[in-house]
Design a protein around this motif. Structure first.
Motif, PDB file in Angstrom:
ATOM      1  N   ASN A  65       0.848  -1.202   0.000  1.00 24.13           N
ATOM      2  CA  ASN A  65       0.000   0.000   0.000  1.00 24.13           C
ATOM      3  C   ASN A  65       0.883   1.252   0.000  1.00 24.13           C
ATOM      4  OD1 ASN A  65       1.000   0.011   2.566  1.00 24.13           O
ATOM      5  ND2 ASN A  65      -0.900  -0.673   3.523  1.00 24.13           N
ATOM      6  N   GLY A  66       0.288   2.376   0.299  1.00 25.70           N
ATOM      7  CA  GLY A  66       1.044   3.624   0.304  1.00 25.70           C
ATOM      8  C   GLY A  66       2.197   3.607   1.301  1.00 25.70           C
ATOM      9  N   HIS A  67       1.964   2.976   2.449  1.00 28.60           N
ATOM     10  CA  HIS A  67       3.040   2.895   3.444  1.00 28.60           C
ATOM     11  C   HIS A  67       4.266   2.169   2.890  1.00 28.60           C
ATOM     12  CE1 HIS A  67      -0.076   4.201   6.202  1.00 28.60           C
ATOM     13  NE2 HIS A  67       0.788   4.255   7.207  1.00 28.60           N
ATOM     14  N   TRP A  70       6.149   4.646   0.885  1.00 26.71           N
ATOM     15  CA  TRP A  70       6.884   5.525   1.812  1.00 26.71           C
ATOM     16  C   TRP A  70       8.234   4.886   2.182  1.00 26.71           C
ATOM     17  CZ3 TRP A  70       2.877   6.888   6.275  1.00 26.71           C
ATOM     18  CH2 TRP A  70       2.123   7.997   5.899  1.00 26.71           C
ATOM     19  N   PHE A  92      -0.477  13.101   7.382  1.00 22.54           N
ATOM     20  CA  PHE A  92       0.263  12.090   6.624  1.00 22.54           C
ATOM     21  C   PHE A  92       1.777  12.302   6.594  1.00 22.54           C
ATOM     22  CE2 PHE A  92      -4.011  11.038   5.697  1.00 22.54           C
ATOM     23  CZ  PHE A  92      -3.975   9.662   5.601  1.00 22.54           C
ATOM     24  N   VAL A 141       3.738  16.454   1.581  1.00 29.49           N
ATOM     25  CA  VAL A 141       2.577  15.755   1.041  1.00 29.49           C
ATOM     26  C   VAL A 141       1.862  16.715   0.101  1.00 29.49           C
ATOM     27  CG1 VAL A 141       0.364  14.706   1.649  1.00 29.49           C
ATOM     28  CG2 VAL A 141       2.350  14.310   3.090  1.00 29.49           C
ATOM     29  N   THR A 143      -1.436  16.426  -1.375  1.00 28.97           N
ATOM     30  CA  THR A 143      -2.732  16.584  -0.711  1.00 28.97           C
ATOM     31  C   THR A 143      -2.696  15.822   0.594  1.00 28.97           C
ATOM     32  OG1 THR A 143      -4.133  16.932  -2.641  1.00 28.97           O
ATOM     33  CG2 THR A 143      -5.131  15.803  -0.798  1.00 28.97           C
ATOM     34  N   THR A 145      -4.613  14.107   3.198  1.00 31.25           N
ATOM     35  CA  THR A 145      -5.935  13.500   3.157  1.00 31.25           C
ATOM     36  C   THR A 145      -6.694  13.697   4.459  1.00 31.25           C
ATOM     37  OG1 THR A 145      -4.672  11.887   1.929  1.00 31.25           O
ATOM     38  CG2 THR A 145      -6.981  11.422   2.178  1.00 31.25           C
ATOM     39  N   ASP A 172       4.696  13.076  -1.384  1.00 30.78           N
ATOM     40  CA  ASP A 172       3.670  12.038  -1.282  1.00 30.78           C
ATOM     41  C   ASP A 172       2.452  12.488  -2.088  1.00 30.78           C
ATOM     42  OD1 ASP A 172       1.349  10.697  -0.502  1.00 30.78           O
ATOM     43  OD2 ASP A 172       1.878  10.595   1.621  1.00 30.78           O
ATOM     44  N   ILE A 174       0.000  10.236  -2.829  1.00 29.81           N
ATOM     45  CA  ILE A 174      -0.864   9.055  -2.733  1.00 29.81           C
ATOM     46  C   ILE A 174      -2.338   9.442  -2.919  1.00 29.81           C
ATOM     47  CG2 ILE A 174      -1.606   7.146  -1.230  1.00 29.81           C
ATOM     48  CD1 ILE A 174       1.281   7.204  -0.045  1.00 29.81           C
ATOM     49  N   ALA A 175      -2.736  10.591  -2.359  1.00 35.13           N
ATOM     50  CA  ALA A 175      -4.146  11.001  -2.499  1.00 35.13           C
ATOM     51  C   ALA A 175      -4.394  11.796  -3.772  1.00 35.13           C
ATOM     52  CB  ALA A 175      -4.562  11.841  -1.295  1.00 35.13           C
ATOM     53  N   GLN A 197      -4.904   2.797  -5.229  1.00 39.81           N
ATOM     54  CA  GLN A 197      -6.300   2.655  -4.790  1.00 39.81           C
ATOM     55  C   GLN A 197      -7.042   3.966  -4.631  1.00 39.81           C
ATOM     56  OE1 GLN A 197      -3.716   2.569  -2.726  1.00 39.81           O
ATOM     57  NE2 GLN A 197      -4.257   2.856  -0.585  1.00 39.81           N
ATOM     58  N   LYS A 198      -6.431   5.063  -5.087  1.00 35.54           N
ATOM     59  CA  LYS A 198      -7.143   6.335  -4.960  1.00 35.54           C
ATOM     60  C   LYS A 198      -7.464   6.833  -6.362  1.00 35.54           C
ATOM     61  CE  LYS A 198      -5.385   6.716  -0.332  1.00 35.54           C
ATOM     62  NZ  LYS A 198      -5.032   7.516   0.829  1.00 35.54           N
TER      63      LYS A 198
HETATM   64  C1  LIG Z   1      -3.899   7.062   1.742  1.00 35.22           C
HETATM   65  C2  LIG Z   1      -2.676   7.861   2.009  1.00 35.22           C
HETATM   66  C3  LIG Z   1      -1.522   7.292   2.547  1.00 35.22           C
HETATM   67  C4  LIG Z   1      -1.458   5.883   3.033  1.00 35.22           C
HETATM   68  O1  LIG Z   1      -1.705   4.960   2.046  1.00 35.22           O
HETATM   69  P1  LIG Z   1      -1.986   3.431   2.464  1.00 35.22           P
HETATM   70  O2  LIG Z   1      -2.255   2.783   1.168  1.00 35.22           O
HETATM   71  O3  LIG Z   1      -3.151   3.461   3.391  1.00 35.22           O
HETATM   72  O4  LIG Z   1      -0.766   2.932   3.119  1.00 35.22           O
HETATM   73  C5  LIG Z   1      -0.403   8.087   2.662  1.00 35.22           C
HETATM   74  N1  LIG Z   1      -0.413   9.378   2.294  1.00 35.22           N
HETATM   75  C6  LIG Z   1      -1.518   9.971   1.797  1.00 35.22           C
HETATM   76  C7  LIG Z   1      -1.472  11.399   1.398  1.00 35.22           C
HETATM   77  C8  LIG Z   1      -2.687   9.231   1.654  1.00 35.22           C
HETATM   78  O5  LIG Z   1      -3.788   9.810   1.171  1.00 35.22           O
END
Ligand SMILES: *Cc1c(COP(=O)(O)O)cnc(C)c1O
Length: 402
Positions: A65-67, A70, A92, A141, A143, A145, A172, A174-175, A197-198
């Motif tokens: 996942n996002g972690h 990271w 985040f 980051v 966005t 979240t 980051d 991720i969002a 997944q986003k």
């Molecule tokens: C969702 C998110 C994460 C974590 O992602 P996971 O898939 O839950 O590990 C990290 N940073 C941001 C900005 C996010 O939106």
């Protein structure tokens, strides 16, 4: 009585709604992992991921996942004892910072609160003071979240350049990736992390690091690097399995392939960014009316600093969990929980919920989300101004064209 027995909707800031087509693309037997369709698909897949990130450089794919992304990014860049400046605007960046600390990185936090973006001037001043060039990287980051603030990445880059600082800029997304405009190369981002997944509309399970030449140079001496996280074999494999340090995430790759085709070939990335802008502004037209009741407010006051992928709402006089529970049980709509915005030392409050507006979302679907929240406010007798739904439909009428 409950009126939820039809299609339900997920309006949380990740995972987002997975298109039926993506699910169908994943519904198949495990493929040949030595040769054939899956192996042949990879060059196009990585090229398309780079198109989404707007980079000509490297992308590595991780099963996680996002972690995981990271940790991958940190591992490839840092050695224990290296210093990093982490810019905090919610939740985040703190999570990323904690992970860096656990890997032995000497982390310095610069906190801008939970309702405002990074102030580039403060970053510039701090970097100017780093005359010895001790800070190896600035982590931020795009966005956040939790707070739903969007940070101005080009302005942070400009602050680094103004200060004449040579540290890496690590972001980051991720969002935000495939929701908000983002230009990795044009904005001078050295490392970017994202998940599937986003904005990328695929079930959680794969994530990405993108890196440019300066980060590739730093990676050569990074002692936190382990063979599993090492992005070199993943970006330039001799053998297919090296892309993933083992078995490929076969089904996720098929799902992601379908999602990228929808995004890049059918809608277009810029049209997708514009759609997210339209939906965000449609929601904010509604929140302006809700806010007239003095019980509800967007966490980020200034529209220019709001994410267009997620909106964090503060509520008083009614528990946010009650609003979420009503939407879920009565109407089949899942909203996002509030996340870690309470001041240190205060007990956790129940005054925040979030509406995710990322990924696979159409006007009729999103109007349903807005109208359902409006119904919840009425059912729970939360003070709110009238006209939110009418304002939202007017926005869509004005913005959408056949
Ligand atoms: C969702 C998110 C994460 C974590 O992602 P996971 O898939 O839950 O590990 C990290 N940073 C941001 C900005 C996010 O939106």
């Amino acid at each position: 009585m409950s009126l939820r027995f039809g299609p339900t909707t997920l309006a949380i800031p990740g995972p987002s709604i997975v298109p039926e087509r993506v699910l169908r693309a994943m519904h198949r037997a495990s493929p040949n992992i030595y040769e054939g369709e899956l192996v042949d698909m990879m060059d196009g897949l990585t090229a398309d991921l780079k198109r989404v990130a707007r980079t000509a450089h490297e992308v590595a794919i991780y099963i996680g996942n996002g972690h995981a992304a990271w940790e991958a990014a940190l591992s490839n860049v840092f050695s224990p004892g290296d210093k990093a400046l982490v810019l905090v605007t919610g939740r985040f960046a703190l999570g990323w910072a904690d992970m860096a600390k656990a890997m032995g990185v000497d982390v310095e936090l610069m906190d801008f609160g939970t309702a405002a973006p990074v102030d580039p001037q403060q970053v510039e001043d701090r970097l100017r003071a780093d005359t010895a060039g001790e800070l190896k990287a600035v982590l931020t980051v795009h966005t956040d979240t939790a707070s739903s603030v969007r940070n101005d990445i080009p302005a942070i880059r400009a602050a680094m350049d103004q200060a004449g600082h040579s540290g890496l800029l690590m972001v980051d997304c991720i969002a935000s990736l495939a929701c908000e405009p983002f230009e990795m190369d044009a904005w001078g981002v050295d490392v970017m992390v994202a998940g599937c997944q986003k904005g990328l509309m695929t079930p959680a399970g794969v994530s990405f690091t993108f890196h440019g030449p300066k980060a590739a140079e730093a990676a050569k001496t990074a002692e936190c690097r382990t063979s599993y996280w090492n992005w070199d074999p993943r970006t330039d494999p001799d053998l297919f399995y090296q892309r993933f340090a083992g078995t490929a995430p076969t089904h996720h790759l098929y799902g992601l392939r379908e999602a990228l085709t929808m995004l890049l070939e059918e809608e277009g990335l810029e049209a997708c960014w514009a759609r997210h802008q339209h939906f965000a502004e449609t929601l904010w037209a509604a929140t302006d009316h809700w806010a007239e009741g003095q019980a509800l407010a967007c966490n980020i006051r200034d529209r220019a600093h709001r994410s267009i992928a997620v909106t964090t709402l503060r509520i008083e006089g009614c528990a946010a969990s009650e609003v979420r529970a009503w939407c879920e049980a009565a109407a089949g709509l899942t909203l996002g929980i509030g996340l870690g915005l309470d001041a240190a030392g205060t007990p956790p409050s129940d005054g925040i919920f979030r509406i995710g507006h990322m990924g696979h979302l159409s006007a009729h679907n999103f109007l349903g989300t807005i109208a359902t929240v409006d119904a919840a406010l009425k059912a729970l007798e939360v003070p709110h101004g009238e006209g939110a739904v009418a304002a939202a439909t007017m926005e869509i009428a004005r913005r959408a064209a056949a």
